[in-house]
Write an enzyme that holds these catalytic residues in place. Structure first.
Site, mmCIF file in Angstrom:
data_model
loop_
_atom_site.group_PDB
_atom_site.id
_atom_site.type_symbol
_atom_site.label_atom_id
_atom_site.label_comp_id
_atom_site.label_asym_id
_atom_site.label_seq_id
_atom_site.Cartn_x
_atom_site.Cartn_y
_atom_site.Cartn_z
ATOM 1 N N GLU A 195 -8.372 -4.874 5.052
ATOM 2 C CA GLU A 195 -8.159 -4.552 3.637
ATOM 3 C C GLU A 195 -6.970 -5.314 3.059
ATOM 4 O O GLU A 195 -7.001 -5.740 1.899
ATOM 5 C CB GLU A 195 -7.971 -3.035 3.483
ATOM 6 C CG GLU A 195 -9.274 -2.291 3.746
ATOM 7 C CD GLU A 195 -9.083 -0.794 3.948
ATOM 8 O OE1 GLU A 195 -8.608 -0.414 5.039
ATOM 9 O OE2 GLU A 195 -9.399 -0.028 3.042
ATOM 10 N N ASN B 1 0.867 -1.177 0.000
ATOM 11 C CA ASN B 1 0.000 0.000 0.000
ATOM 12 C C ASN B 1 0.902 1.225 0.000
ATOM 13 O O ASN B 1 1.396 1.649 1.045
ATOM 14 C CB ASN B 1 -0.894 -0.034 1.245
ATOM 15 C CG ASN B 1 -1.887 1.112 1.269
ATOM 16 O OD1 ASN B 1 -1.858 1.991 0.411
ATOM 17 N ND2 ASN B 1 -2.759 1.104 2.259
ATOM 18 N N HIS C 155 -13.105 3.353 -0.451
ATOM 19 C CA HIS C 155 -13.184 2.321 0.606
ATOM 20 C C HIS C 155 -13.759 1.004 0.096
ATOM 21 O O HIS C 155 -14.235 0.181 0.883
ATOM 22 C CB HIS C 155 -14.054 2.790 1.803
ATOM 23 C CG HIS C 155 -13.411 3.829 2.661
ATOM 24 N ND1 HIS C 155 -14.132 4.844 3.260
ATOM 25 C CD2 HIS C 155 -12.121 4.000 3.030
ATOM 26 C CE1 HIS C 155 -13.314 5.615 3.958
ATOM 27 N NE2 HIS C 155 -12.088 5.133 3.833
ATOM 28 N N GLY D 153 -11.682 2.057 12.285
ATOM 29 C CA GLY D 153 -11.176 2.303 13.641
ATOM 30 C C GLY D 153 -12.230 2.804 14.612
ATOM 31 O O GLY D 153 -12.336 2.317 15.745
ATOM 32 N N ARG E 25 -10.433 9.102 19.548
ATOM 33 C CA ARG E 25 -10.078 8.721 20.920
ATOM 34 C C ARG E 25 -9.772 9.957 21.755
ATOM 35 O O ARG E 25 -10.260 10.104 22.879
ATOM 36 C CB ARG E 25 -8.830 7.837 20.912
ATOM 37 C CG ARG E 25 -9.106 6.417 21.280
ATOM 38 C CD ARG E 25 -7.887 5.596 21.019
ATOM 39 N NE ARG E 25 -7.300 5.943 19.715
ATOM 40 C CZ ARG E 25 -6.384 5.235 19.090
ATOM 41 N NH1 ARG E 25 -5.912 4.142 19.660
ATOM 42 N NH2 ARG E 25 -5.911 5.587 17.920
ATOM 43 N N ARG F 164 -2.489 -1.964 -3.572
ATOM 44 C CA ARG F 164 -3.673 -1.137 -3.433
ATOM 45 C C ARG F 164 -3.536 0.043 -4.392
ATOM 46 O O ARG F 164 -2.509 0.719 -4.411
ATOM 47 C CB ARG F 164 -3.753 -0.609 -2.007
ATOM 48 C CG ARG F 164 -4.926 0.287 -1.854
ATOM 49 C CD ARG F 164 -4.874 1.065 -0.573
ATOM 50 N NE ARG F 164 -6.234 1.386 -0.212
ATOM 51 C CZ ARG F 164 -6.688 1.361 1.008
ATOM 52 N NH1 ARG F 164 -5.907 1.023 1.990
ATOM 53 N NH2 ARG F 164 -7.930 1.680 1.243
ATOM 54 N N ARG G 180 -11.511 16.023 7.078
ATOM 55 C CA ARG G 180 -12.292 16.462 5.908
ATOM 56 C C ARG G 180 -13.682 16.913 6.333
ATOM 57 O O ARG G 180 -14.297 16.318 7.217
ATOM 58 C CB ARG G 180 -12.440 15.323 4.893
ATOM 59 C CG ARG G 180 -11.141 14.851 4.303
ATOM 60 C CD ARG G 180 -11.366 13.862 3.173
ATOM 61 N NE ARG G 180 -10.146 13.136 2.885
ATOM 62 C CZ ARG G 180 -10.026 11.809 2.924
ATOM 63 N NH1 ARG G 180 -11.073 11.048 3.208
ATOM 64 N NH2 ARG G 180 -8.877 11.239 2.669
ATOM 65 N N LYS H 185 3.164 0.834 3.181
ATOM 66 C CA LYS H 185 2.837 -0.236 4.126
ATOM 67 C C LYS H 185 2.987 -1.550 3.394
ATOM 68 O O LYS H 185 2.626 -1.649 2.216
ATOM 69 C CB LYS H 185 1.367 -0.136 4.547
ATOM 70 C CG LYS H 185 1.131 0.665 5.798
ATOM 71 C CD LYS H 185 -0.229 0.272 6.370
ATOM 72 C CE LYS H 185 -1.106 1.476 6.553
ATOM 73 N NZ LYS H 185 -2.488 1.201 6.778
HETATM 74 P P1 AMP Z 1 -8.596 3.997 10.969
HETATM 75 O O1 AMP Z 1 -8.390 5.098 9.963
HETATM 76 O O2 AMP Z 1 -9.565 2.941 10.511
HETATM 77 O O3 AMP Z 1 -7.323 3.435 11.523
HETATM 78 O O4 AMP Z 1 -9.333 4.683 12.229
HETATM 79 C C1 AMP Z 1 -8.736 5.742 12.953
HETATM 80 C C2 AMP Z 1 -9.777 6.351 13.886
HETATM 81 O O5 AMP Z 1 -10.269 5.344 14.785
HETATM 82 C C3 AMP Z 1 -9.215 7.470 14.763
HETATM 83 O O6 AMP Z 1 -10.139 8.552 14.806
HETATM 84 C C4 AMP Z 1 -9.105 6.806 16.102
HETATM 85 O O7 AMP Z 1 -9.201 7.716 17.166
HETATM 86 C C5 AMP Z 1 -10.303 5.899 16.079
HETATM 87 N N1 AMP Z 1 -10.229 4.898 17.154
HETATM 88 C C6 AMP Z 1 -9.378 3.858 17.272
HETATM 89 N N2 AMP Z 1 -9.579 3.212 18.451
HETATM 90 C C7 AMP Z 1 -10.580 3.878 19.096
HETATM 91 C C8 AMP Z 1 -11.244 3.714 20.356
HETATM 92 N N3 AMP Z 1 -10.906 2.747 21.189
HETATM 93 N N4 AMP Z 1 -12.232 4.590 20.664
HETATM 94 C C9 AMP Z 1 -12.561 5.583 19.820
HETATM 95 N N5 AMP Z 1 -11.980 5.779 18.613
HETATM 96 C C10 AMP Z 1 -10.999 4.943 18.264
#
Ligand code: AMP
Length: 395
Positions: free
Chosen positions: A381, A9, A176, A327, A281, A87, A237, A16
């Site tokens: 993915e 990727n 996605h 996430g 988070r 990817r 965004r 990655k």
């Molecule tokens: P991704 O792009 O799929 O890796 O997702 C990233 C997003 O998932 C970020 O906004 C992170 O803060 C959120 N995220 C990951 N773990 C948690 C969690 N335990 N609680 C809330 N948001 C999370």
């Protein structure tokens, strides 16, 4: 011996990689070359539970690809690779499925560069780097847009002059798609319904976020558009807004349209609203401590998402399940609860205990007995790219 697929990727400042054994679905080695194009590029590798970090001699993609393949060779894994799966973000209208890379395929990916000027060139560097390093191996391109080529015309055309579509490719492409394909298959298995007779609304909520209506395994509507800027509120965004704002902001901020769009991509969303972070988070932690801006950013994210779930439902004859992934979708029980509370009007009700338990790698239903089904599915993915690559190589 099973098929071993090297998944690449290649992004604008990082590459990655993971080596996946397709039969067992195990990741043998994985890693990340980052800060490419910046001062000091580094390569992290995870193998047998150990992490190793090395400095790269040069900070470009070619050096990173060579370093990745050298690392695999040093660990005796180079000979294990059966094929390479890449990817690719944008396949325009050229690709509705994954494909073995040929010179014609490379030309078509190049033609899509104007649609994804940051991503496709980086993807192409990853491909050419791998073609040079391991020319004997088959290479496959797996596109983020391909899954959405099944959109009906009423979903992919914007209400603008038709020449814009015919002459300049102006339409909804959607993104996605790799995640959606993986997640819909897992959801159908988990709910024990045949994918060919299923209807899902699926929300991929990561740093980028989108939502798709999937009927019988095909995308029939999606929230991201010509670029990934449209639709939901995301980490940085804005998602949907009035396009007239671009002209207005260009006048009052004395910036050109590209600069405004850049700010809508990089300085808006959760980050712009909270003034604090693009990371859910961090915002949840700040909100719990009483930060009003963080709280407002989350509320706007939830409201827009709930509104879009309702809108996507209209694209389907029925909804068998609402799926959360990415996430945020996989980990934030509090956000999912807030969304389902807004969706009582559509018949969704949370099962608090199940919802709270479903985090960190767990999948499962989070709706109660009276509710329409809502389920969390972990996306993968890399595995989807490896499975597509293996299927094409076998055939
Ligand atoms: P991704 O792009 O799929 O890796 O997702 C990233 C997003 O998932 C970020 O906004 C992170 O803060 C959120 N995220 C990951 N773990 C948690 C969690 N335990 N609680 C809330 N948001 C999370």
């Amino acid at each position: 011996m099973g098929l071993h697929i090297l998944v690449i990727n290649s992004g604008s400042s990082s590459i990655k990689f993971s080596l996946i054994e397709v039969n067992t679905q195990k990741t043998i080695i994985s890693g990340l070359a980052e800060k490419l194009g910046l001062e000091k590029a580094i390569l992290h590798t995870k193998y047998n539970g150990e992490t190793q970090t090395i400095d790269l001699e040069k900070n470009n993609h070619e050096t990173a690809m060579q370093a990745i393949l050298k690392t695999l060779g040093e660990k005796g894994l180079g000979k294990e690779i059966t094929a390479v799966g890449h990817r690719v973000v944008h396949g325009g209208e050229y690709f509705s499925s994954s494909t073995i890379i040929t010179p014609e395929v490379l030309k078509a990916i190049e033609k899509c560069v104007p649609y994804a000027p940051l991503h496709n060139p980086a993807n192409l560097i990853g491909i050419t780097g791998a073609l040079q390093a391991v020319p004997e191996l088959p290479q496959v391109a797996v596109f983020d847009t391909a899954f959405h080529q099944s959109l009906p015309q009423h979903a992919y055309l914007y209400a603008v002059p038709m020449e814009w579509y015919k002459e300049h490719g102006v339409r909804r492409y959607g993104f996605h798609g790799i995640s959606y394909r993986f997640v819909m298959q897992e959801a159908a298995k988990s709910l024990q319904i045949p994918l060919e007779n299923s209807a899902f609304v699926c929300a991929h909520l990561g740093n980028g976020a989108s939502i798709t209506a999937i009927l019988n395994g095909k995308s029939v509507d999606t929230s991201m558009g010509f670029t990934p800027l449209e639709g939901l509120v995301m980490g940085t965004r804005s998602g949907d807004l009035d396009p007239a704002l671009i002209g207005y902001l260009s006048d009052v901020l004395k910036k050109d349209a590209h600069e405004i769009v850049d700010m809508l991509n990089k300085k808006s969303g959760l980050l712009g609203l909270s003034g604090l972070s693009n990371d859910m988070r961090e915002l949840e932690a700040a909100s719990a401590k009483g930060d009003e801006h963080a709280k407002m950013a989350i509320e706007i994210f939830v409201f827009r998402l709930a509104k879009y779930i309702a809108a996507m439902s209209v694209s389907l004859p029925r909804v068998d399940a609402l799926i959360f992934t990415g996430g945020i979708g996989e980990n934030s029980a509090s956000l999912r609860k807030k969304v389902l509370e807004r969706l009582a009007v559509l018949g969704y009700f949370v099962d608090e205990a199940a919802n709270n338990e479903t985090t960190r790698g767990k999948s499962g239903l989070i709706s109660n007995q009276q509710s329409k089904k809502a389920i969390v599915i972990n996306t993968n993915e890399e595995l989807m790219i490896a499975m597509d690559t293996a299927a094409l190589v076998k055939s």
